[in-house]
Write a protein that holds these residues in place. Sequence first.
Motif, PDB file in Angstrom:
ATOM      1  N   LEU A   1       0.838  -1.199   0.000  1.00 15.72           N
ATOM      2  CA  LEU A   1       0.000   0.000   0.000  1.00 15.72           C
ATOM      3  C   LEU A   1       0.873   1.249   0.000  1.00 15.72           C
ATOM      4  O   LEU A   1       0.673   2.184  -0.787  1.00 15.72           O
ATOM      5  CB  LEU A   1      -0.880  -0.028   1.245  1.00 15.72           C
ATOM      6  CG  LEU A   1      -2.117   0.861   1.216  1.00 15.72           C
ATOM      7  CD1 LEU A   1      -3.062   0.376   0.133  1.00 15.72           C
ATOM      8  CD2 LEU A   1      -2.805   0.821   2.568  1.00 15.72           C
TER       9      LEU A   1
ATOM     10  N   ILE B   1       1.168   4.200  -2.831  1.00 16.58           N
ATOM     11  CA  ILE B   1       0.920   5.619  -2.588  1.00 16.58           C
ATOM     12  C   ILE B   1       2.116   6.446  -3.025  1.00 16.58           C
ATOM     13  O   ILE B   1       1.980   7.490  -3.658  1.00 16.58           O
ATOM     14  CB  ILE B   1       0.677   5.869  -1.093  1.00 16.58           C
ATOM     15  CG1 ILE B   1      -0.605   5.173  -0.672  1.00 16.58           C
ATOM     16  CG2 ILE B   1       0.566   7.355  -0.806  1.00 16.58           C
ATOM     17  CD1 ILE B   1      -0.607   4.840   0.768  1.00 16.58           C
TER      18      ILE B   1
ATOM     19  N   ALA C   1       1.900   6.854  -6.696  1.00 21.92           N
ATOM     20  CA  ALA C   1       0.799   7.733  -7.119  1.00 21.92           C
ATOM     21  C   ALA C   1       1.149   9.190  -6.849  1.00 21.92           C
ATOM     22  O   ALA C   1       0.988  10.055  -7.703  1.00 21.92           O
ATOM     23  CB  ALA C   1      -0.475   7.347  -6.390  1.00 21.92           C
ATOM     24  N   VAL C   2       1.684   9.451  -5.641  1.00 20.62           N
ATOM     25  CA  VAL C   2       1.989  10.836  -5.273  1.00 20.62           C
ATOM     26  C   VAL C   2       3.122  11.371  -6.143  1.00 20.62           C
ATOM     27  O   VAL C   2       3.045  12.466  -6.679  1.00 20.62           O
ATOM     28  CB  VAL C   2       2.347  10.940  -3.778  1.00 20.62           C
ATOM     29  CG1 VAL C   2       2.849  12.335  -3.448  1.00 20.62           C
ATOM     30  CG2 VAL C   2       1.138  10.604  -2.940  1.00 20.62           C
TER      31      VAL C   2
ATOM     32  N   THR D   1       2.043  12.232  -9.541  1.00 19.98           N
ATOM     33  CA  THR D   1       1.217  13.434  -9.547  1.00 19.98           C
ATOM     34  C   THR D   1       2.101  14.674  -9.474  1.00 19.98           C
ATOM     35  O   THR D   1       1.869  15.666 -10.141  1.00 19.98           O
ATOM     36  CB  THR D   1       0.245  13.408  -8.359  1.00 19.98           C
ATOM     37  OG1 THR D   1      -0.511  12.225  -8.456  1.00 19.98           O
ATOM     38  CG2 THR D   1      -0.688  14.591  -8.368  1.00 19.98           C
ATOM     39  N   VAL D   2       3.142  14.603  -8.636  1.00 14.81           N
ATOM     40  CA  VAL D   2       4.024  15.760  -8.464  1.00 14.81           C
ATOM     41  C   VAL D   2       4.952  15.915  -9.670  1.00 14.81           C
ATOM     42  O   VAL D   2       5.254  17.021 -10.106  1.00 14.81           O
ATOM     43  CB  VAL D   2       4.841  15.615  -7.164  1.00 14.81           C
ATOM     44  CG1 VAL D   2       5.827  16.764  -7.016  1.00 14.81           C
ATOM     45  CG2 VAL D   2       3.902  15.601  -5.965  1.00 14.81           C
TER      46      VAL D   2
ATOM     47  N   ARG E   1      -0.516  27.167 -19.304  1.00 18.26           N
ATOM     48  CA  ARG E   1      -1.625  26.704 -18.469  1.00 18.26           C
ATOM     49  C   ARG E   1      -2.542  27.886 -18.197  1.00 18.26           C
ATOM     50  O   ARG E   1      -2.182  28.800 -17.462  1.00 18.26           O
ATOM     51  CB  ARG E   1      -1.091  26.153 -17.159  1.00 18.26           C
ATOM     52  CG  ARG E   1      -0.254  24.911 -17.374  1.00 18.26           C
ATOM     53  CD  ARG E   1       0.176  24.316 -16.076  1.00 18.26           C
ATOM     54  NE  ARG E   1       1.080  23.210 -16.313  1.00 18.26           N
ATOM     55  CZ  ARG E   1       1.875  22.711 -15.387  1.00 18.26           C
ATOM     56  NH1 ARG E   1       1.882  23.233 -14.173  1.00 18.26           N
ATOM     57  NH2 ARG E   1       2.665  21.697 -15.667  1.00 18.26           N
TER      58      ARG E   1
ATOM     59  N   ARG F   1      -6.917   9.416 -11.063  1.00 20.57           N
ATOM     60  CA  ARG F   1      -5.623   9.510 -10.379  1.00 20.57           C
ATOM     61  C   ARG F   1      -5.736  10.400  -9.143  1.00 20.57           C
ATOM     62  O   ARG F   1      -5.275  10.038  -8.064  1.00 20.57           O
ATOM     63  CB  ARG F   1      -4.574  10.073 -11.347  1.00 20.57           C
ATOM     64  CG  ARG F   1      -3.164   9.762 -10.980  1.00 20.57           C
ATOM     65  CD  ARG F   1      -2.264   9.716 -12.214  1.00 20.57           C
ATOM     66  NE  ARG F   1      -2.392  10.914 -13.014  1.00 20.57           N
ATOM     67  CZ  ARG F   1      -1.644  12.008 -12.829  1.00 20.57           C
ATOM     68  NH1 ARG F   1      -0.739  12.019 -11.893  1.00 20.57           N
ATOM     69  NH2 ARG F   1      -1.805  13.067 -13.586  1.00 20.57           N
TER      70      ARG F   1
ATOM     71  N   THR G   1      -5.767   8.681  -5.408  1.00 25.50           N
ATOM     72  CA  THR G   1      -4.657   9.063  -4.530  1.00 25.50           C
ATOM     73  C   THR G   1      -5.207   9.676  -3.250  1.00 25.50           C
ATOM     74  O   THR G   1      -4.760   9.357  -2.146  1.00 25.50           O
ATOM     75  CB  THR G   1      -3.732  10.083  -5.233  1.00 25.50           C
ATOM     76  OG1 THR G   1      -3.411   9.607  -6.520  1.00 25.50           O
ATOM     77  CG2 THR G   1      -2.459  10.297  -4.433  1.00 25.50           C
TER      78      THR G   1
ATOM     79  N   VAL H   1      -6.647   6.973  -0.966  1.00 22.96           N
ATOM     80  CA  VAL H   1      -5.618   6.185  -0.282  1.00 22.96           C
ATOM     81  C   VAL H   1      -5.024   6.990   0.874  1.00 22.96           C
ATOM     82  O   VAL H   1      -4.930   6.515   2.012  1.00 22.96           O
ATOM     83  CB  VAL H   1      -4.527   5.745  -1.281  1.00 22.96           C
ATOM     84  CG1 VAL H   1      -3.364   5.118  -0.542  1.00 22.96           C
ATOM     85  CG2 VAL H   1      -5.104   4.768  -2.286  1.00 22.96           C
ATOM     86  N   LEU H   2      -4.650   8.239   0.591  1.00 25.93           N
ATOM     87  CA  LEU H   2      -4.069   9.073   1.645  1.00 25.93           C
ATOM     88  C   LEU H   2      -5.090   9.334   2.756  1.00 25.93           C
ATOM     89  O   LEU H   2      -4.766   9.230   3.940  1.00 25.93           O
ATOM     90  CB  LEU H   2      -3.586  10.409   1.060  1.00 25.93           C
ATOM     91  CG  LEU H   2      -2.370  10.326   0.127  1.00 25.93           C
ATOM     92  CD1 LEU H   2      -2.055  11.692  -0.474  1.00 25.93           C
ATOM     93  CD2 LEU H   2      -1.159   9.793   0.868  1.00 25.93           C
TER      94      LEU H   2
ATOM     95  N   TRP I   1       2.251  24.359  -5.640  1.00 26.53           N
ATOM     96  CA  TRP I   1       1.248  23.318  -5.878  1.00 26.53           C
ATOM     97  C   TRP I   1      -0.091  23.855  -6.350  1.00 26.53           C
ATOM     98  O   TRP I   1      -0.967  23.086  -6.748  1.00 26.53           O
ATOM     99  CB  TRP I   1       1.038  22.496  -4.595  1.00 26.53           C
ATOM    100  CG  TRP I   1       2.028  21.399  -4.447  1.00 26.53           C
ATOM    101  CD1 TRP I   1       3.165  21.215  -5.192  1.00 26.53           C
ATOM    102  CD2 TRP I   1       1.998  20.331  -3.496  1.00 26.53           C
ATOM    103  NE1 TRP I   1       3.833  20.107  -4.760  1.00 26.53           N
ATOM    104  CE2 TRP I   1       3.139  19.534  -3.718  1.00 26.53           C
ATOM    105  CE3 TRP I   1       1.106  19.968  -2.487  1.00 26.53           C
ATOM    106  CZ2 TRP I   1       3.417  18.408  -2.959  1.00 26.53           C
ATOM    107  CZ3 TRP I   1       1.389  18.847  -1.727  1.00 26.53           C
ATOM    108  CH2 TRP I   1       2.529  18.071  -1.966  1.00 26.53           C
TER     109      TRP I   1
ATOM    110  N   THR J   1      -2.171  22.696  -9.725  1.00 29.09           N
ATOM    111  CA  THR J   1      -1.563  21.418 -10.131  1.00 29.09           C
ATOM    112  C   THR J   1      -2.407  20.269  -9.544  1.00 29.09           C
ATOM    113  O   THR J   1      -3.141  20.470  -8.574  1.00 29.09           O
ATOM    114  CB  THR J   1      -0.124  21.247  -9.592  1.00 29.09           C
ATOM    115  OG1 THR J   1      -0.198  21.122  -8.175  1.00 29.09           O
ATOM    116  CG2 THR J   1       0.771  22.416  -9.961  1.00 29.09           C
ATOM    117  N   PRO J   2      -2.255  19.054 -10.111  1.00 29.51           N
ATOM    118  CA  PRO J   2      -2.975  17.903  -9.546  1.00 29.51           C
ATOM    119  C   PRO J   2      -2.616  17.645  -8.079  1.00 29.51           C
ATOM    120  O   PRO J   2      -3.464  17.202  -7.301  1.00 29.51           O
ATOM    121  CB  PRO J   2      -2.522  16.744 -10.433  1.00 29.51           C
ATOM    122  CG  PRO J   2      -2.175  17.382 -11.740  1.00 29.51           C
ATOM    123  CD  PRO J   2      -1.581  18.722 -11.375  1.00 29.51           C
ATOM    124  N   ALA J   3      -1.363  17.936  -7.683  1.00 25.73           N
ATOM    125  CA  ALA J   3      -0.977  17.698  -6.293  1.00 25.73           C
ATOM    126  C   ALA J   3      -1.829  18.535  -5.344  1.00 25.73           C
ATOM    127  O   ALA J   3      -2.265  18.057  -4.287  1.00 25.73           O
ATOM    128  CB  ALA J   3       0.511  18.024  -6.106  1.00 25.73           C
TER     129      ALA J   3
ATOM    130  N   VAL K   1      -5.234  16.961  -5.039  1.00 25.27           N
ATOM    131  CA  VAL K   1      -5.225  15.803  -4.137  1.00 25.27           C
ATOM    132  C   VAL K   1      -5.310  16.292  -2.696  1.00 25.27           C
ATOM    133  O   VAL K   1      -6.093  15.780  -1.894  1.00 25.27           O
ATOM    134  CB  VAL K   1      -3.941  14.965  -4.347  1.00 25.27           C
ATOM    135  CG1 VAL K   1      -3.798  13.930  -3.244  1.00 25.27           C
ATOM    136  CG2 VAL K   1      -3.966  14.281  -5.703  1.00 25.27           C
TER     137      VAL K   1
END
Lengths: 282, 235
Positions: free
Chosen positions: A13, A17, A20-21, A24-25, A63, B31, B35, B38-39, B96, B99-101, B104
């Motif tokens: 697990l 994680i 995944a993290v 994402t970062v 963006r 995603r 995430t 889970v966290l 951050w 952003t996706p972070a 989350v």
Amino acid sequence: MNPMIDRRHLLGLIAGIGLAVSSTVALAQEKFIVVASTTSTEQSGLFGHILPIFTKKTGIQVRVVAQGTGQALKTGEQGNADVVFVHDRVAEQKFVDAGWGVDRREVMYNDFVIVGPKSDPAKVGGSKDVVAAYKKIAAAKAPFASRGDSSGTHAAELRIWKEAGIDVKATGTGWYRETGSGMGPTLNTASGMNAYAFTDRGTWLNFKNRGDLVVSVEGDAKLFNQYGVMLVNPARHAHVKVAEGRAFIDWITSKEGQDAIASYKIGGQQLFFPNYRPGGNS
Amino acid sequence: MNTISEAFLLSLQMMVRLDPELLRIIGLSLRVSLTAVVLGSLIGLPFGALLALTRFPGRNACIVVLNACMGLPPVVVGLIVYLILSRSGPLGTFGWLFTPAGMVMAQVVLITPIVAALSRQTVADLWIEYEEQLRSLGLTPIKAIATLLWDGRFSLSTAVFAGFGRAIAEVGAIIIVGGNINGFTRTMTTAISLETSRGDLALAMALGIVLLAIAISINAAATTLGNTARRRQGA
């Protein structure tokens, strides 16, 4: 219970994680700038048309965070964007004078129109005089949907009410309705209650849920809408991406950028008219 | 009128065609929300269990606040996380925001109280059943919590699903923190919000149907897995 399984599951697990993290970062590592702009440029589809050309040429991702002009300037002021691209001359000048932005350039213009129900209860259809039209709408107490969100469009709408000598706060009860949201949601509301609304042409042309609404007033010089671009002042926010931000500003005011703006059309109709003049800006 | 039937047709076409942009938006939605789940579970499950087992002054107040936090308005959480992650805020240096972070992070704040509150209730019920046995074994509190979480895992999965449901469905927090940037922070819910703004109600609704289909498939898959595991265990 089996503590071995328990521990193995837990390790898996945690590894999952971590992956995944980090994925994402990790996305945040590419070359990019954040541009705070308005819903009119995003929702009209202009950015979808011109930005891929810029990215292809420079490798810089753009963006776009689409907000109202007021909010976009605030985003720049707080250092959450590198470039601000909005349409409210007065507010932009204030932003630059206060030291939040530098290198402001005028990029292009489009125009506003008044849309309203086909039945035209205020009898303003086909008029070119926007001030007279506002007076008639107020006199008829015909429903009018306003953004009410201190965006550039809202500011432009309020300036015309002022010029018409109508205090909507005092006399608008019942017919003047502030939606407190973006251009699209405001048009949805106007369409739902058959109200007049003040909108930029781009959003209107791209708008699908028109119901009974048609363009009522257009062509007045007062409906001219100038867009300006500026870099967030790196002296105030050290992390601003100066080189990439300037590359964007230089490109959008270059011949290539200006041509890209002019070539964006919906149904054969040009939406934005490039008008950058070197040295003609603050 | 026939916007709804048009939307159904459109959503079917989308699911058949699997357009790359749609896949990317779905991918980001999953995603970010997975995430966050889970966290959120990693924090919420032990915290809920701890709250179920321990007694301390102010515990009841703590439970009331926790239960109330299940109803945290996403838009408020979005605003708070925005201010924290803003360059002018305390965690601004991470960059951050948008952003996706950051998204989350906002969803973890939303989900954790849900998982914690629901798991506290489940573990409290289990504790009534197991207390004597665990006490006689002389387990330390940490081992007792681990045992209870493990033995209650099937019931606790409901808490985790509730958290996931909240995450995949909410738009208020992630649209503020993520900025709905095309190709970067646009998710299913923020795309639906954008298409509604554009007045393309059929497309917005079609995206909504696709989102529902995904949520149902995930829950069905998880339930099947859970049932298989339970049967194998003979529980």
